[in-house]
Design a protein around this motif. Structure first.
Motif, PDB file in Angstrom:
ATOM      1  N   GLY A  81     -31.649   8.084  24.024  1.00  0.00           N
ATOM      2  CA  GLY A  81     -30.172   8.339  23.745  1.00  0.00           C
ATOM      3  C   GLY A  81     -29.521   7.764  22.482  1.00  0.00           C
ATOM      4  N   ILE A  82     -28.334   8.079  22.409  1.00  0.00           N
ATOM      5  CA  ILE A  82     -27.676   7.570  21.211  1.00  0.00           C
ATOM      6  C   ILE A  82     -26.326   7.144  21.329  1.00  0.00           C
ATOM      7  CG2 ILE A  82     -27.043   9.962  20.388  1.00  0.00           C
ATOM      8  CD1 ILE A  82     -27.767   9.221  17.391  1.00  0.00           C
ATOM      9  N   PHE A  83     -26.018   5.960  20.650  1.00  0.00           N
ATOM     10  CA  PHE A  83     -24.680   5.504  20.663  1.00  0.00           C
ATOM     11  C   PHE A  83     -23.754   5.902  19.389  1.00  0.00           C
ATOM     12  CE2 PHE A  83     -21.482   2.128  19.677  1.00  0.00           C
ATOM     13  CZ  PHE A  83     -20.672   2.133  21.026  1.00  0.00           C
ATOM     14  N   ASN A  84     -22.741   6.729  19.382  1.00  0.00           N
ATOM     15  CA  ASN A  84     -22.062   7.122  18.460  1.00  0.00           C
ATOM     16  C   ASN A  84     -20.667   6.703  18.116  1.00  0.00           C
ATOM     17  OD1 ASN A  84     -23.732   9.380  17.441  1.00  0.00           O
ATOM     18  ND2 ASN A  84     -23.383  10.290  19.286  1.00  0.00           N
ATOM     19  N   TYR A  85     -20.236   6.502  16.894  1.00  0.00           N
ATOM     20  CA  TYR A  85     -18.918   6.048  16.670  1.00  0.00           C
ATOM     21  C   TYR A  85     -18.332   7.034  15.537  1.00  0.00           C
ATOM     22  CZ  TYR A  85     -15.021   3.961  13.985  1.00  0.00           C
ATOM     23  OH  TYR A  85     -13.630   3.915  13.308  1.00  0.00           O
ATOM     24  N   GLY A  86     -16.954   7.650  15.955  1.00  0.00           N
ATOM     25  CA  GLY A  86     -16.275   8.424  15.091  1.00  0.00           C
ATOM     26  C   GLY A  86     -14.910   8.138  14.655  1.00  0.00           C
ATOM     27  N   PHE A  87     -14.531   8.426  13.677  1.00  0.00           N
ATOM     28  CA  PHE A  87     -13.240   8.119  12.985  1.00  0.00           C
ATOM     29  C   PHE A  87     -12.710   9.253  12.342  1.00  0.00           C
ATOM     30  CE2 PHE A  87     -11.033   6.858   9.019  1.00  0.00           C
ATOM     31  CZ  PHE A  87      -9.869   6.037   9.660  1.00  0.00           C
ATOM     32  N   SER A  88     -11.204   9.458  12.577  1.00  0.00           N
ATOM     33  CA  SER A  88     -10.410  10.365  11.882  1.00  0.00           C
ATOM     34  C   SER A  88      -8.991   9.639  11.430  1.00  0.00           C
ATOM     35  CB  SER A  88      -9.960  11.374  12.996  1.00  0.00           C
ATOM     36  OG  SER A  88      -9.298  12.389  12.505  1.00  0.00           O
ATOM     37  N   TYR A  89      -8.928  10.071  10.297  1.00  0.00           N
ATOM     38  CA  TYR A  89      -7.421   9.601   9.697  1.00  0.00           C
ATOM     39  C   TYR A  89      -6.644  10.844   9.218  1.00  0.00           C
ATOM     40  CZ  TYR A  89      -4.264   7.277   6.588  1.00  0.00           C
ATOM     41  OH  TYR A  89      -3.163   6.895   5.820  1.00  0.00           O
ATOM     42  N   ALA A 114     -17.303  11.803  19.949  1.00  0.00           N
ATOM     43  CA  ALA A 114     -17.352  10.872  18.782  1.00  0.00           C
ATOM     44  C   ALA A 114     -18.012  11.519  17.704  1.00  0.00           C
ATOM     45  CB  ALA A 114     -17.860   9.555  19.296  1.00  0.00           C
ATOM     46  N   ASP A 115     -19.366  12.088  18.097  1.00  0.00           N
ATOM     47  CA  ASP A 115     -20.085  12.901  16.945  1.00  0.00           C
ATOM     48  C   ASP A 115     -19.421  14.061  16.385  1.00  0.00           C
ATOM     49  OD1 ASP A 115     -20.492  14.014  19.422  1.00  0.00           O
ATOM     50  OD2 ASP A 115     -22.730  14.035  19.050  1.00  0.00           O
ATOM     51  N   ASP A 116     -18.573  14.685  17.311  1.00  0.00           N
ATOM     52  CA  ASP A 116     -17.753  15.953  17.234  1.00  0.00           C
ATOM     53  C   ASP A 116     -16.650  15.465  16.083  1.00  0.00           C
ATOM     54  OD1 ASP A 116     -19.322  17.376  18.928  1.00  0.00           O
ATOM     55  OD2 ASP A 116     -17.670  17.066  20.469  1.00  0.00           O
ATOM     56  N   LEU A 117     -16.166  14.580  16.371  1.00  0.00           N
ATOM     57  CA  LEU A 117     -15.033  13.979  15.507  1.00  0.00           C
ATOM     58  C   LEU A 117     -15.517  13.486  14.153  1.00  0.00           C
ATOM     59  CD1 LEU A 117     -11.791  12.988  15.804  1.00  0.00           C
ATOM     60  CD2 LEU A 117     -12.774  10.822  16.306  1.00  0.00           C
ATOM     61  N   GLY A 118     -16.585  12.847  14.305  1.00  0.00           N
ATOM     62  CA  GLY A 118     -17.092  12.267  12.685  1.00  0.00           C
ATOM     63  C   GLY A 118     -17.349  13.345  11.843  1.00  0.00           C
ATOM     64  N   GLY A 119     -17.900  14.565  12.568  1.00  0.00           N
ATOM     65  CA  GLY A 119     -18.052  15.793  11.686  1.00  0.00           C
ATOM     66  C   GLY A 119     -17.199  16.655  11.395  1.00  0.00           C
ATOM     67  N   GLY A 120     -15.733  16.176  11.383  1.00  0.00           N
ATOM     68  CA  GLY A 120     -14.792  17.143  11.354  1.00  0.00           C
ATOM     69  C   GLY A 120     -14.288  17.966  12.249  1.00  0.00           C
TER      70      GLY A 120
END
Length: 285
Positions: free
Chosen positions: A260-268, A21-27
């Motif tokens: 810990g950390i809860f992550n959300y990632g989005f890709s379009y 998720a964090d990889d995805l959100g960061g491109g």
């Protein structure tokens, strides 16, 4: 430990991405990130530049009925040698392309093409000069099967070098896909950089080039993270795939504590109107 949810489909000729998720959100610019487990599949040297111990469990759902689960780990905590491993299992059910369709199908026949991808791989790296410089190598096994094709097994090898400039600036160079597949030799090279502040904000960029038909840039990725307070990262990123003229924008957010950390990632994907959503939970060790 990370948990991920929701994903997207990949064409037969492409290996499923290793993003959480964090990889995805960061491109997806992870090759210069020492805590990105997916980097062990392509640029393993960066793992050895920073002490880290991470366990990952993941899952995805997404476009074309994608279903994915996976697991991974990095251990660079106990010494100069770092080890990373990743397992990914992904299924999808999408319409077959013209090239995939067999000649015996009638015009009104079902053209759904269920697919399965399995990835097993990882890397080994060692650092020198108090984790200022590192070298690494890795392997990846990819098994692909679909309704209209026999299963194929592909093995790939990767090698990389990485360096830490000052305290929080990381550089990485990797040579990837170094083994021929079906007598076709199509290696890649990637250059990546990541700069981070003491508060946790960062900026990452990477460029990927193909050598199958001369040297040409095939993809560019960039992303950043801004910390709001101590435990709330806001992420945004962009990917441009030159081979398919795809423009992909990404975003994400996290919230957590010292544990810990809860992550959300989005890709379009702007060109194909495809969305990807991912959730992850990372536990700090």
């Amino acid at each position: 430990m990370w948990w991920c949810l929701l994903g997207m489909a990949f064409a037969q000729s492409r290996t499923p991405d290793p993003f959480f998720a964090d990889d995805l959100g960061g491109g997806g610019a992870i090759r210069a990130d020492p805590i990105a487990v997916g980097a062990s599949l392509t640029a393993p040297a960066v793992m050895a530049l920073q002490p880290n111990y991470t366990l990952i469990a993941s899952g995805r759902l997404g476009t074309d009925r994608v279903r994915r689960y996976g697991a991974g780990a990095i251990d660079s905590q106990t010494g100069p040698v770092a080890l990373g491993a990743v397992f990914i299992r992904e299924t999808a059910n999408r319409d077959a392309t013209t090239e995939e369709l067999p000649g015996w199908l009638l015009p009104d026949d079902d053209i759904q093409n269920p697919q399965e991808n399995t990835i097993i791989g990882g890397g080994l790296a060692t650092s020198f000069a108090e984790r200022r410089f590192a070298v690494g190598a890795g392997m990846r096994y990819h098994r692909f099967s679909s309704r209209f094709s026999d299963p194929t097994d592909t093995y790939q090898a990767h090698a990389s070098i990485a360096g830490r400039v000052r305290e929080n600036i990381f550089l990485s160079a990797s040579a990837e896909d170094l083994l021929p597949v079906d007598q076709v030799f199509a290696p890649k090279a990637a250059l990546a950089a990541r700069a981070a502040s003491k508060e946790g904000s960062d900026l990452s960029v990477e460029t990927i080039a193909d050598f199958d038909d001369g040297l040409s840039v095939s993809e560019v990725r960039a992303g950043g993270q801004l910390m709001l307070g101590i435990f709330v990262p806001i992420r945004a990123g962009y990917r441009h795939v030159l081979a398919t003229s795809q423009d992909i924008v990404t975003a994400g957010i996290g919230v957590g504590t010292d544990e810990g950390i809860f992550n959300y990632g989005f890709s379009y994907d702007i060109d194909n109107n495809e969305q990807l959503h991912a959730l992850s939970l990372r536990i700090f060790f």
